[in-house]
Every structure is written in structure tokens, then in C-alpha cells.
Design a protein around this motif. Structure first.
Motif, PDB file in Angstrom:
ATOM      1  N   ASN A 131      41.001  46.575  45.338  1.00 22.08           N
ATOM      2  CA  ASN A 131      41.685  47.506  46.427  1.00 22.08           C
ATOM      3  C   ASN A 131      42.229  46.750  47.474  1.00 22.08           C
ATOM      4  O   ASN A 131      43.290  46.805  47.983  1.00 22.08           O
ATOM      5  CB  ASN A 131      40.829  48.910  46.725  1.00 22.08           C
ATOM      6  N   ILE A 132      41.274  45.483  47.795  1.00 21.96           N
ATOM      7  CA  ILE A 132      41.923  44.788  48.808  1.00 21.96           C
ATOM      8  C   ILE A 132      42.985  43.985  48.435  1.00 21.96           C
ATOM      9  O   ILE A 132      44.007  43.707  49.185  1.00 21.96           O
ATOM     10  CB  ILE A 132      40.857  43.858  49.365  1.00 21.96           C
ATOM     11  N   GLY A 133      43.081  43.789  47.277  1.00 23.74           N
ATOM     12  CA  GLY A 133      44.072  42.887  46.578  1.00 23.74           C
ATOM     13  C   GLY A 133      45.377  43.912  46.679  1.00 23.74           C
ATOM     14  O   GLY A 133      46.679  43.038  46.750  1.00 23.74           O
ATOM     15  N   HIS A 134      45.343  45.077  46.388  1.00 26.00           N
ATOM     16  CA  HIS A 134      46.410  45.890  46.793  1.00 26.00           C
ATOM     17  C   HIS A 134      46.974  46.012  48.037  1.00 26.00           C
ATOM     18  O   HIS A 134      48.243  46.206  48.348  1.00 26.00           O
ATOM     19  CB  HIS A 134      46.243  47.595  46.084  1.00 26.00           C
ATOM     20  N   ILE A 135      46.050  46.186  49.022  1.00 22.08           N
ATOM     21  CA  ILE A 135      46.400  45.937  50.615  1.00 22.08           C
ATOM     22  C   ILE A 135      46.971  44.811  50.810  1.00 22.08           C
ATOM     23  O   ILE A 135      47.970  44.675  51.503  1.00 22.08           O
ATOM     24  CB  ILE A 135      45.145  46.360  51.432  1.00 22.08           C
ATOM     25  N   ARG A 136      46.530  43.691  50.443  1.00 19.46           N
ATOM     26  CA  ARG A 136      47.194  42.449  50.709  1.00 19.46           C
ATOM     27  C   ARG A 136      47.612  41.726  49.301  1.00 19.46           C
ATOM     28  O   ARG A 136      47.099  40.728  48.847  1.00 19.46           O
ATOM     29  CB  ARG A 136      45.982  41.485  51.413  1.00 19.46           C
ATOM     30  N   PRO A 137      48.775  41.933  48.959  1.00 13.69           N
ATOM     31  CA  PRO A 137      49.125  41.721  47.721  1.00 13.69           C
ATOM     32  C   PRO A 137      49.458  39.942  47.583  1.00 13.69           C
ATOM     33  O   PRO A 137      49.646  39.619  46.500  1.00 13.69           O
ATOM     34  CB  PRO A 137      50.570  42.515  47.484  1.00 13.69           C
ATOM     35  N   GLN A 138      49.825  39.657  48.873  1.00 11.19           N
ATOM     36  CA  GLN A 138      49.876  38.102  48.697  1.00 11.19           C
ATOM     37  C   GLN A 138      48.635  37.291  48.225  1.00 11.19           C
ATOM     38  O   GLN A 138      49.096  36.205  47.790  1.00 11.19           O
ATOM     39  CB  GLN A 138      50.721  37.767  50.176  1.00 11.19           C
ATOM     40  N   ARG A 139      47.541  37.645  48.332  1.00 15.14           N
ATOM     41  CA  ARG A 139      46.373  37.063  47.937  1.00 15.14           C
ATOM     42  C   ARG A 139      46.083  37.348  46.420  1.00 15.14           C
ATOM     43  O   ARG A 139      45.325  38.237  45.831  1.00 15.14           O
ATOM     44  CB  ARG A 139      45.211  37.681  48.735  1.00 15.14           C
ATOM     45  N   ALA A 143      42.893  39.623  42.648  1.00 13.82           N
ATOM     46  CA  ALA A 143      43.197  40.085  41.397  1.00 13.82           C
ATOM     47  C   ALA A 143      42.284  39.436  40.523  1.00 13.82           C
ATOM     48  O   ALA A 143      41.676  40.134  39.522  1.00 13.82           O
ATOM     49  CB  ALA A 143      44.668  40.619  40.740  1.00 13.82           C
ATOM     50  N   PHE A 144      42.364  38.273  40.398  1.00 12.68           N
ATOM     51  CA  PHE A 144      41.809  37.200  39.454  1.00 12.68           C
ATOM     52  C   PHE A 144      39.988  37.450  39.505  1.00 12.68           C
ATOM     53  O   PHE A 144      39.426  37.386  38.675  1.00 12.68           O
ATOM     54  CB  PHE A 144      41.950  35.946  39.634  1.00 12.68           C
ATOM     55  N   VAL A 145      39.783  37.503  40.850  1.00 14.52           N
ATOM     56  CA  VAL A 145      38.232  37.456  41.087  1.00 14.52           C
ATOM     57  C   VAL A 145      37.529  38.801  40.706  1.00 14.52           C
ATOM     58  O   VAL A 145      36.561  39.038  40.294  1.00 14.52           O
ATOM     59  CB  VAL A 145      37.933  37.164  42.756  1.00 14.52           C
ATOM     60  N   SER A 146      38.480  40.021  41.194  1.00 17.50           N
ATOM     61  CA  SER A 146      37.990  41.244  40.587  1.00 17.50           C
ATOM     62  C   SER A 146      37.896  41.477  39.199  1.00 17.50           C
ATOM     63  O   SER A 146      37.041  41.935  38.671  1.00 17.50           O
ATOM     64  CB  SER A 146      38.886  42.146  41.225  1.00 17.50           C
ATOM     65  N   GLY A 147      38.757  40.659  38.594  1.00 19.92           N
ATOM     66  CA  GLY A 147      38.810  40.648  36.814  1.00 19.92           C
ATOM     67  C   GLY A 147      37.443  40.032  36.539  1.00 19.92           C
ATOM     68  O   GLY A 147      36.745  40.462  35.303  1.00 19.92           O
ATOM     69  N   ILE A 148      37.262  39.021  36.936  1.00 17.49           N
ATOM     70  CA  ILE A 148      35.865  38.284  36.709  1.00 17.49           C
ATOM     71  C   ILE A 148      34.676  39.172  37.110  1.00 17.49           C
ATOM     72  O   ILE A 148      33.704  39.071  36.006  1.00 17.49           O
ATOM     73  CB  ILE A 148      35.643  36.819  37.587  1.00 17.49           C
ATOM     74  N   TYR A 205      42.719  42.777  32.250  1.00 17.87           N
ATOM     75  CA  TYR A 205      43.875  43.073  33.109  1.00 17.87           C
ATOM     76  C   TYR A 205      44.102  42.374  34.290  1.00 17.87           C
ATOM     77  O   TYR A 205      45.102  41.948  34.764  1.00 17.87           O
ATOM     78  CB  TYR A 205      44.333  44.620  33.399  1.00 17.87           C
ATOM     79  N   GLY A 206      42.866  42.348  35.068  1.00 17.89           N
ATOM     80  CA  GLY A 206      42.699  41.550  36.167  1.00 17.89           C
ATOM     81  C   GLY A 206      43.013  39.950  36.151  1.00 17.89           C
ATOM     82  O   GLY A 206      43.675  39.326  37.048  1.00 17.89           O
ATOM     83  N   VAL A 207      42.278  39.548  35.144  1.00 19.71           N
ATOM     84  CA  VAL A 207      42.536  37.994  34.800  1.00 19.71           C
ATOM     85  C   VAL A 207      43.945  37.734  34.543  1.00 19.71           C
ATOM     86  O   VAL A 207      44.478  36.611  34.928  1.00 19.71           O
ATOM     87  CB  VAL A 207      41.453  37.611  33.655  1.00 19.71           C
ATOM     88  N   PHE A 208      44.566  38.463  33.572  1.00 18.87           N
ATOM     89  CA  PHE A 208      45.797  38.077  33.090  1.00 18.87           C
ATOM     90  C   PHE A 208      46.905  38.364  34.053  1.00 18.87           C
ATOM     91  O   PHE A 208      48.156  38.091  33.870  1.00 18.87           O
ATOM     92  CB  PHE A 208      46.022  38.818  31.660  1.00 18.87           C
TER      93      PHE A 208
END
Length: 208
Positions: A131-139, A143-148, A205-208
Motif C-alpha cells: 500500500n505504501i507502494g501505491h501511495i509512492r508509485p515512483q518507488r 512492489a518487489f519487496v512486498s512480493g518477496i 504479481y508483486g515480483v513480476f
């Protein structure tokens, strides 16, 4: 073929695909978090029933029936019908568990308890990071870290389920056989639910 701005369309399509995968990761992760939370907090991992076989007409009489989770055991038949007790107290002498093997089953399954708890912590952490990744999509790394974390959560849950099921099967195999007594058990929805699929789906989905 180029757009009027001179930029090739595949970049826009790639950006849309990335956002779609991130959104799917969050949706699957939210479902996984909800299902793991329900599984950890409820008492429907295992159903057990014990009784005797009446020789006169070969009917059965239920002596004890219960459903158990990670933290509590609830009796719905037998002398303790309607009573629920915390797991650390289910070996009290006042509670009438029919055989020693049943007590051993309820005791050994506690070895699997830490893994669903770790899974719940990991999937919660992954959901927050997603969800933080949605707020700051430039990071994009978020998304990769959350997928892991989603994948690790699923693996931890699988290890816990394997230990849980194998410990029960070992105790059931060691039960003495008797024509005068019967024993039935089955796994509940907390064990057979799709928690793992949602967690691994969110991770993929988060990793890819």
C-alpha cells in the motif's frame, strides 16, 4: 508506428501492465491477509470424534467430539459438550478426553503454531509495504519487496500446515485398534482454505 507525441506506445502499455500487476498483488495480498487472520483466530482446524461401538445392534455412541484451533478447543458432544478451553489448559484432569492418543494429538499440533503466526506477520508486513507502494508509485522497489514478503508468508504457512498434518497423522497411526471403539477425524476449513494460493499469487504479481 509512433504516437503524435513521437513516443512509442509500448512504453505506455508496459506502464499500464506494471500498475495492473501491482494492483493484483495488493488484491491477492488483502485476501491472503484476511484468510490467514481468520484461520489463526478461529477454532476450526481439526474435528475429532471418539465413541464406542455397541455390540448388540452395532450402533455407535459418541463419547467425545471437539473442534480445535491453535488457541482453543471446543467440545460439541460428550460430557464436556458446550465447553471451550484454552489450549494450554486442555490437559487438565477435569476435562474428560477419552484416550491418551487424543491428548497427544492436541499436544503435538502446538509445534506447528509458530509458523502460521510468522505467516500472518509477514503477510501483514507485505500488505503495508504494498500500500505504501501505491501511495509512492515512483518507488518501484516497494512492489518487489512486498512480493518477496508475500512469498515468504506463503512458504511459512505451508511449512506449518505440513508439520500440523504430519504430527496428527503420526499420532493417529499409533492409536491402538479396537473393535469396541471408534475414532474419526477430519481437517476443517482453516487448514483446507486457499490462504496459500492468495499469498503466493500476491507475491508472484508483486515480483513480476
Amino acid at each position: 508506428m509512433r504516437s503524435p507525441t513521437g513516443r512509442p506506445p509500448p512504453l505506455r502499455m508496459s506502464h499500464c501492465s506494471s500498475r495492473a500487476l501491482t494492483l493484483l498483488s495488493s488484491v491477492f495480498g488483502a485476501c491472503g491477509l484476511l484468510l490467514v487472520g481468520i484461520a489463526v483466530s478461529t477454532d476450526y482446524w481439526l474435528y475429532m470424534e471418539e465413541g464406542t461401538v455397541l455390540p448388540q445392534n452395532q450402533t455407535t455412541e459418541v463419547k467425545m467430539a471437539l473442534h480445535a484451533g491453535l488457541w482453543r478447543v471446543c467440545f460439541f458432544a460428550g460430557r464436556e459438550k458446550g465447553r471451550c478451553v484454552a489450549s494450554e489448559y486442555f490437559l487438565e484432569p477435569e476435562i474428560n478426553l477419552v484416550t491418551e492418543n487424543t491428548e497427544n494429538i492436541l499436544k503435538t499440533v502446538r509445534t506447528a503454531t509458530p509458523f502460521p503466526m510468522v505467516s500472518l506477520f509477514l503477510v501483514f508486513t507485505a500488505f503495508v509495504i504494498s500500500n505504501i507502494g501505491h501511495i509512492r508509485p515512483q518507488r518501484t522497489i516497494l512492489a518487489f519487496v512486498s512480493g518477496i514478503f508475500f512469498i515468504l508468508s506463503g512458504l511459512s504457512l505451508v511449512v506449518g500446515l505440513v508439520l500440523y498434518i504430519s504430527s496428527i497423522n503420526d499420532e493417529v497411526m499409533n492409536r491402538p485398534s479396537s473393535s469396541e471403539q471408534y475414532f474419526h477425524y477430519r481437517y476443517g476449513g482453516d487448514v483446507l482454505g486457499p490462504d496459500y494460493q492468495f499469498e503466493e499469487g500476491g507475491g508472484s504479481y508483486g515480483v513480476f
